[in-house]
Design an enzyme around this catalytic site. Structure first.
Site, PDB file in Angstrom:
ATOM      1  N   MET A  37      11.009   4.793  -2.000  1.00  0.00           N
ATOM      2  CA  MET A  37      10.115   4.597  -0.848  1.00  0.00           C
ATOM      3  C   MET A  37       8.739   4.161  -1.341  1.00  0.00           C
ATOM      4  SD  MET A  37       8.529   7.767   1.408  1.00  0.00           S
ATOM      5  CE  MET A  37       9.557   7.862   2.846  1.00  0.00           C
ATOM      6  N   ASN A  38       8.136   3.126  -0.691  1.00  0.00           N
ATOM      7  CA  ASN A  38       6.680   2.960  -0.843  1.00  0.00           C
ATOM      8  C   ASN A  38       6.016   2.927   0.530  1.00  0.00           C
ATOM      9  OD1 ASN A  38       7.917   0.154  -1.722  1.00  0.00           O
ATOM     10  ND2 ASN A  38       5.856  -0.434  -1.179  1.00  0.00           N
ATOM     11  N   ASP A  39       5.165   2.003   0.821  1.00  0.00           N
ATOM     12  CA  ASP A  39       4.235   2.088   1.962  1.00  0.00           C
ATOM     13  C   ASP A  39       4.817   2.621   3.280  1.00  0.00           C
ATOM     14  OD1 ASP A  39       3.236   0.391   0.061  1.00  0.00           O
ATOM     15  OD2 ASP A  39       2.903  -1.287   1.393  1.00  0.00           O
ATOM     16  N   GLN A  55       8.748   1.227   3.379  1.00  0.00           N
ATOM     17  CA  GLN A  55       9.292   0.273   2.407  1.00  0.00           C
ATOM     18  C   GLN A  55      10.368   0.999   1.608  1.00  0.00           C
ATOM     19  OE1 GLN A  55       7.766  -3.352   1.548  1.00  0.00           O
ATOM     20  NE2 GLN A  55       8.275  -2.767   3.635  1.00  0.00           N
ATOM     21  N   PHE A  98       8.641  -7.000   3.817  1.00  0.00           N
ATOM     22  CA  PHE A  98       7.484  -6.257   3.330  1.00  0.00           C
ATOM     23  C   PHE A  98       6.795  -5.523   4.495  1.00  0.00           C
ATOM     24  CE2 PHE A  98       6.183  -8.197  -1.043  1.00  0.00           C
ATOM     25  CZ  PHE A  98       7.451  -7.954  -1.531  1.00  0.00           C
ATOM     26  N   SER A  99       5.689  -4.884   4.153  1.00  0.00           N
ATOM     27  CA  SER A  99       5.038  -3.950   5.080  1.00  0.00           C
ATOM     28  C   SER A  99       4.585  -4.591   6.389  1.00  0.00           C
ATOM     29  CB  SER A  99       3.829  -3.314   4.400  1.00  0.00           C
ATOM     30  OG  SER A  99       4.299  -2.391   3.449  1.00  0.00           O
ATOM     31  N   ARG A 167       0.001 -10.937   3.835  1.00  0.00           N
ATOM     32  CA  ARG A 167       0.992  -9.911   4.175  1.00  0.00           C
ATOM     33  C   ARG A 167       0.407  -8.685   4.891  1.00  0.00           C
ATOM     34  NH1 ARG A 167       0.759 -10.110  -1.416  1.00  0.00           N
ATOM     35  NH2 ARG A 167      -0.214  -8.334  -2.469  1.00  0.00           N
ATOM     36  N   ASP A 168       1.351  -7.856   5.352  1.00  0.00           N
ATOM     37  CA  ASP A 168       1.108  -6.511   5.877  1.00  0.00           C
ATOM     38  C   ASP A 168       0.413  -6.506   7.248  1.00  0.00           C
ATOM     39  OD1 ASP A 168       2.111  -5.929   3.350  1.00  0.00           O
ATOM     40  OD2 ASP A 168       0.144  -5.515   2.477  1.00  0.00           O
ATOM     41  N   GLU A 223      -4.594  -5.344   0.313  1.00  0.00           N
ATOM     42  CA  GLU A 223      -3.297  -5.121   0.948  1.00  0.00           C
ATOM     43  C   GLU A 223      -3.444  -4.154   2.131  1.00  0.00           C
ATOM     44  OE1 GLU A 223      -0.054  -5.672  -2.459  1.00  0.00           O
ATOM     45  OE2 GLU A 223      -1.002  -3.724  -2.603  1.00  0.00           O
TER      46      GLU A 223
HETATM   47  C1  FRU Z   1       1.545  -2.354  -1.026  1.00  0.00           C
HETATM   48  C2  FRU Z   1       2.531  -3.513  -1.046  1.00  0.00           C
HETATM   49  C3  FRU Z   1       2.352  -4.378   0.182  1.00  0.00           C
HETATM   50  C4  FRU Z   1       3.689  -5.014   0.319  1.00  0.00           C
HETATM   51  C5  FRU Z   1       4.619  -3.918  -0.121  1.00  0.00           C
HETATM   52  C6  FRU Z   1       5.855  -4.387  -0.821  1.00  0.00           C
HETATM   53  O1  FRU Z   1       1.972  -1.244  -1.718  1.00  0.00           O
HETATM   54  O2  FRU Z   1       2.338  -4.260  -2.234  1.00  0.00           O
HETATM   55  O3  FRU Z   1       1.281  -5.284   0.099  1.00  0.00           O
HETATM   56  O4  FRU Z   1       3.942  -5.435   1.616  1.00  0.00           O
HETATM   57  O5  FRU Z   1       3.870  -3.091  -0.994  1.00  0.00           O
HETATM   58  O6  FRU Z   1       6.764  -3.347  -0.996  1.00  0.00           O
END
Ligand code: FRU
Length: 497
Positions: A37-39, A55, A98-99, A167-168, A223
């Site tokens: 898991m990330n964001d 993520q 992505f996010s 992005r994001d 980001e």
């Molecule tokens: C931030 C990031 C976002 C991107 C996502 C990819 O942690 O780099 O900018 O959308 O993670 O997993």
């Protein structure tokens, strides 16, 4: 119609997710069903419940082609697992979803806006990931990608904007009924910018203006932007890559920023103040929601790209979210307090008043690894002590230390002996503001983390720990003499009905 890529991810998490015992996860911090898991993504209310996407790479504990995992909650603390929401199954997002953000549409459907990543080769044959913004719409469980995706691409960028770092999106509906999105971008000077877009239907978008730019002052790419009004101020949150430290305020690498200012539709955003959001070791990519009761609540990835190399070898999940935090602006600063729902899970109060600490001591009833504890540290007079240390998650080999030095007004978090297997950054110091010489530390522990809220939320430090659960001693130590008050509760989470 569910694509094979999405079906495979859903089958995988259904088959292997339940093998992870609850006791090997945090009790109340959000974690992936299985894998990486990330964001936080799409943190928002939908039909009266709080949804949190993330993520997600279910197949390993490493980052990989990004999916969107899905959780929901009624109280920000007990998370219900939902099937994977998005998979990289279209040409325009084949290298990752992505996010992004989410919101409820007026017709009752849920809209997701995310970044689609598509791999290209540049003139020299090097791989380049081109990023566009995409839409998916669903019912809170299943989502269909919009047939005219992407809705924003290179042609919609302002002059000099990079299509590689675009992005994001964070999306919301303004009080005028118009939809808005803020999106991170990299400009011609190779540093970050936050772009504002608008739409009348969430499908056709147009560029409005650049809200703020980094000019290489605060890192490079910005980001995961967020943009909202809070206590009369306009706030931008963003997560810069490649920061340089500035005193004790910002640290190197992936950092987070709160930009405070004002917004005028004609003149745009005027930045007045900049501060870090979290002063600990593991905090990145925060996102907020506006709760129906008016609270602005923030959650973040309790991890950092610079610390992800340090994982326990046997784990089947990796990455967790912070405790959701209520935000306010007080004394010109961003304040953060744990969501008030946490207090409803407090059990077994242990209260000690006016305890003299000189050397190291423990207190009856004060131990544990899933708890909410407030320690107020009071000097006995001028220069009565050189430092105070609070040790948690402690046994003969381990401890996590929170140290206060009154002559510097600094707090230091130290997780050198907290079970992390790699030699990454383990300590960080930051400035705090004692009040009448006193300092108040609210420490929230949850099996694999510590979050310290200083002076009712004036500063926060978050860190992941992997200390074995049996290490549950807590001690108080002073070089000199201090008086402390301690109020400690176990946190007990009954199963949700
Ligand atoms: C931030 C990031 C976002 C991107 C996502 C990819 O942690 O780099 O900018 O959308 O993670 O997993």
């Amino acid at each position: 119609m569910i694509s094979d890529v999405l079906q495979k991810a859903r089958d995988f998490e259904t088959q292997y997710g339940p093998h992870i015992p609850d006791t090997e996860r945090p009790a109340f911090h959000a974690t992936p069903t299985i894998g990486w898991m990330n964001d936080p993504n799409g943190f928002s209310f939908y039909q009266g419940e709080c949804h949190l996407f993330y993520q997600y790479h279910p197949y390993s504990i490493e980052w990989g082609p990004m999916h969107w995992g899905h959780l929901k909650t009624k109280d920000f603390l007990r998370w219900k697992r939902l099937p994977v929401a998005l998979a990289p199954d279209e040409e325009y997002d084949a290298s990752g979803c992505f996010s992004g953000g989410a919101m409820e549409l007026p017709d009752g459907r849920q809209l997701l806006m995310y970044t689609g990543v598509q791999r290209h080769h540049d003139a020299e044959g090097f791989i380049q990931d081109v990023q566009t913004q995409c839409i998916a719409i669903g019912d809170g469980v299943g989502y269909e990608k919009y047939s005219l995706n992407p809705v924003l691409s290179k042609k919609d960028l302002p002059k000099g904007g990079s299509a590689i770092d675009f992005r994001d999106p964070k999306v919301w509906q303004g009080s005028d009924g118009t939809y808005y999105a803020v999106i991170g971008n990299r400009t011609e000077d190779d540093s970050g910018a936050i772009l504002l877009y608008q739409s009348h239907d969430c499908l056709e978008w147009e560029f409005v203006r650049t809200l703020d730019r980094c000019h290489n002052q605060y890192g490079r790419m910005w980001e995961c932007p967020d943009f909202f009004e809070l206590d009369g101020k306009q706030i931008i949150l963003t997560s810069p890559q490649d920061m340089n430290p500035i005193g004790l305020e910002f640290h190197a690498g992936n950092c987070t920023l709160c930009l405070m200012g004002s917004f005028d539709p004609e003149k745009g955003f005027t930045r007045e103040r900049v501060q870090a959001i979290d002063y600990g070791l593991d905090f990145y990519a925060p996102q907020t929601l506006l709760a129906p009761d008016g609270r602005r609540i923030m959650i973040a990835w309790m991890q950092n790209w610079d610390t992800v190399g340090s994982k326990p070898s046997h784990c089947r999940w990796f990455g967790q979210m912070t405790l959701p935090r209520e935000l306010s602006i007080e004394n010109g600063r961003l304040y953060q307090r744990p969501v008030r729902e946490l207090e409803t899970y407090r059990r077994n109060p242990v209260i000690h008043h006016h305890i003299l600490v000189s050397g190291e001591t423990n207190l009856p009833g004060v131990q544990g690894r899933v708890l909410d504890m407030t320690v107020t540290v009071k000097p006995m007079g001028p220069n009565s002590y050189r430092w105070f240390r609070l040790h948690v998650a402690k046994d003969g080999q381990h401890d996590t230390i929170i140290r206060y030095k009154p002559d510097e007004s600094t707090l230091k978090i130290d997780r050198c002996r907290s079970g992390l297997p790699r030699d990454i950054v383990h300590t960080r110091s930051f400035l705090v503001q004692p009040q009448d010489g006193e300092i108040k530390l609210r420490v929230v522990l949850d099996r694999f983390s510590v979050e310290v809220f200083v002076n009712d939320g004036e500063a926060v430090a978050s860190a992941v720990i992997y200390t074995r659960q049996e290490a549950e001693a807590i001690t108080f130590e002073a070089d000199g003499q201090v008086l402390i008050d301690v109020e400690k509760y176990h946190l007990v989470f009954d199963r949700e009905d």
